[in-house]
Design an enzyme around this catalytic site. Structure first.
Site, short mmCIF file in Angstrom:
data_model
loop_
_atom_site.label_atom_id
_atom_site.label_comp_id
_atom_site.label_asym_id
_atom_site.label_seq_id
_atom_site.Cartn_x
_atom_site.Cartn_y
_atom_site.Cartn_z
N HIS A 96 -2.48 6.14 1.79
CA HIS A 96 -1.85 6.15 3.19
C HIS A 96 -2.01 7.83 3.53
O HIS A 96 -2.10 8.49 2.61
CB HIS A 96 -0.42 6.00 2.92
CG HIS A 96 0.46 6.18 4.22
ND1 HIS A 96 0.82 7.13 5.06
CD2 HIS A 96 1.04 4.88 4.88
CE1 HIS A 96 1.58 6.77 6.02
NE2 HIS A 96 1.52 5.40 6.03
N ASP A 155 3.64 6.76 -5.08
CA ASP A 155 4.20 6.37 -3.70
C ASP A 155 4.54 5.11 -3.58
O ASP A 155 3.70 4.05 -3.60
CB ASP A 155 3.09 6.62 -2.46
CG ASP A 155 3.21 6.17 -1.22
OD1 ASP A 155 4.33 5.59 -1.08
OD2 ASP A 155 2.58 6.47 -0.20
N GLN A 187 5.52 1.15 -0.25
CA GLN A 187 5.38 -0.35 -0.05
C GLN A 187 5.68 -1.15 -1.13
O GLN A 187 5.54 -2.23 -1.02
CB GLN A 187 3.68 -0.24 0.15
CG GLN A 187 3.21 -1.42 1.12
CD GLN A 187 3.89 -1.12 2.61
OE1 GLN A 187 4.45 -2.34 2.86
NE2 GLN A 187 3.43 -0.27 3.31
N LYS A 216 11.92 0.59 4.58
CA LYS A 216 11.08 -0.42 4.03
C LYS A 216 11.92 -1.46 3.15
O LYS A 216 11.07 -2.45 3.05
CB LYS A 216 10.03 0.17 3.66
CG LYS A 216 8.76 0.92 4.50
CD LYS A 216 7.60 1.28 4.23
CE LYS A 216 6.80 1.95 5.31
NZ LYS A 216 5.67 2.52 4.91
N CYS A 260 -2.59 3.76 9.16
CA CYS A 260 -2.59 5.07 8.42
C CYS A 260 -3.39 5.21 7.15
O CYS A 260 -3.19 5.84 6.27
CB CYS A 260 -1.14 5.44 8.18
SG CYS A 260 -0.20 5.49 9.39
#
Ligand SMILES: *Cc1c(COP(=O)(O)O)cnc(C)c1O
Length: 405
Positions: free
Chosen positions: A122, A199, A202, A225, A363
């Site tokens: 991202h 990260d 997601q 999220k 992104c």
């Protein structure tokens, strides 16, 4: 816990909305999830009954707010199996957490040190490292991916060496849905003494990572999220790294003692939590985690895999439709294009039919460049989506194709 889809859907007030006269079909969960009544109630309860600033008042409200905020931190610690609650730093979200770590490393890295990122990051996981390299003279290297949208681990091994100080990789790609083999990536990085930041923006709505088992050094994610509010997230950092990293911002909350001659900093987690935090957000993040655990991650994964499989099969029946991200380990994200049609046009037409999908580069422009496309249409499913909604998507895409070709 049994998985009662109708009961779950009833928890989400927004799912009964109509868009352009059609029932809302919300398939943009990778951008942000919807919120269940339990989380909304938690927010209303906080502002209605015990809103106060934390960690500073002796009065009852401040005590109640502090207790609830710290209880949420412990809940998050338990959920992700961190060793200590103080290793969980509250942030404004994933982007904030990444920048906090990048800023800390700007004082640690030296010219010629190396940082490795993956080809499917991202933008929020590319730009801070580029800025860090410019500042320190460190060198950025990239783990390539193959046509399926899977990282090539043998190439990663070649990049690793004694100069590698940091590896940054997302757990799940937001544009492709690929689940990266982070346990393997972490283990290999540790062999050369590099730290790893994952990260997890997601991943955490689909799977439940175990920080100690993964032996990850830093892990960031956002509440919004995973059924929580916007503007709050966490940065997990191992205690020893937290002690090594300099503070990010100066201000209230992050100090032990202040005089004009010298300030000493507070210990973890307060060292990285300057100023009044998003108190309500932190507490509601805890409520969201409770909500997800009540359904259970096994049940969530099972249902989402069913949606993914069905959507993939049905969409591929459409002539000229191509899916990007076809690896064996995926979350419920389907990124696709139809030959000769711009993704934006498909997104616009399906919205007229009540269906929310994302179109564009997500992104993640380097991924789009890799496939030589301007963007994709991305349908991302959550546990509250239904097979009927997949049908609605497929029919709408067919209609869009007819109108546009
Ligand atoms: C959404 C997302 C981010 C950014 O999260 P914010 O909550 O906007 O800070 C970073 N990385 C990935 C993989 C994402 O999906």
């Amino acid at each position: 816990m049994s998985f009662n889809l109708q009961k779950i859907r009833n928890d989400f007030p927004i799912l009964s909305r109509k868009i352009n006269g059609y029932p809302l079909v919300y398939l943009d969960n990778a951008a942000t999830s919807q919120k269940p009544q339990q989380v909304i109630d938690c927010i209303v309860d906080y502002y209605s009954n015990y809103n106060a600033n934390i960690h500073r008042g002796v009065h009852t409200l401040s005590q109640e707010a502090t207790d609830a905020y710290e209880a949420a931190r412990q809940k998050i610690q338990t959920h992700f199996n961190a060793k200590e609650a103080f290793e969980i730093i509250f942030t404004a979200g994933t982007t904030h957490g990444i920048n906090l770590v990048a800023s800390g490393f700007s004082e640690i890295l030296k010219k010629g040190d190396e940082i490795i990122v993956s080809a499917m990051e991202h933008h929020s996981n590319i730009v801070p490292w580029q800025m860090l390299c410019e500042k320190t003279g460190a060198i950025l290297k990239v783990i390539p991916m193959n046509e399926e949208g899977v990282l090539i681990i043998s190439e990663y091994e070649k990049l690793l060496n004694i100069k590698t100080k940091l590896v940054f990789v997302n757990h799940v790609s937001n544009a492709l849905g690929t689940i990266n083999p982070i346990a393997e990536i972490i283990e290999k990085a540790h062999r050369v003494g590099a730290a790893v930041l994952v990260d997890g923006a997601q991943s955490c709505s689909h799977i439940k990572p175990d920080f100690q088992k993964l032996d990850v050094d830093f892990y960031v994610t956002s509440a919004h999220k995973m059924c929580g509010p916007t503007g709050v997230g966490i940065l997990y950092m191992k205690e020893e790294l937290g002690n090594k990293l300099p503070p990010y911002q100066g201000g209230g909350e992050m100090i032990a003692e202040v005089t004009f001659e010298k300030t000493t900093y507070a210990g973890l987690p307060h060292k990285f939590e300057a100023g009044t935090p998003n108190i309500c957000g932190g507490i509601a993040f805890g409520a969201a985690i409770d909500y997800l655990n009540n359904i259970g991650f096994e049940a969530i994964e099972k249902h989402e895999n069913e949606l993914l499989k069905y959507a993939t099969e049905k969409l591929l029946e459409i002539d000229g439709l191509k899916i990007y991200g076809t690896g064996p380990n995926k979350t419920s994200v389907v990124s696709f294009n139809i030959e000769g049609i711009h993704p934006y046009d498909i997104g616009t037409i399906v919205d007229k039919l009540g269906i929310a999908v994302r179109t564009g580069h997500h992104c993640a422009q380097p991924i789009m460049d890799f496939y030589k496309i301007p963007g994709t249409v991305r349908a991302s499913f959550a546990f509250y989506n239904t097979l009927e909604e997949v049908d609605a998507l497929v029919n709408a895409v067919k209609k869009a194709k007819m109108m546009l070709s």
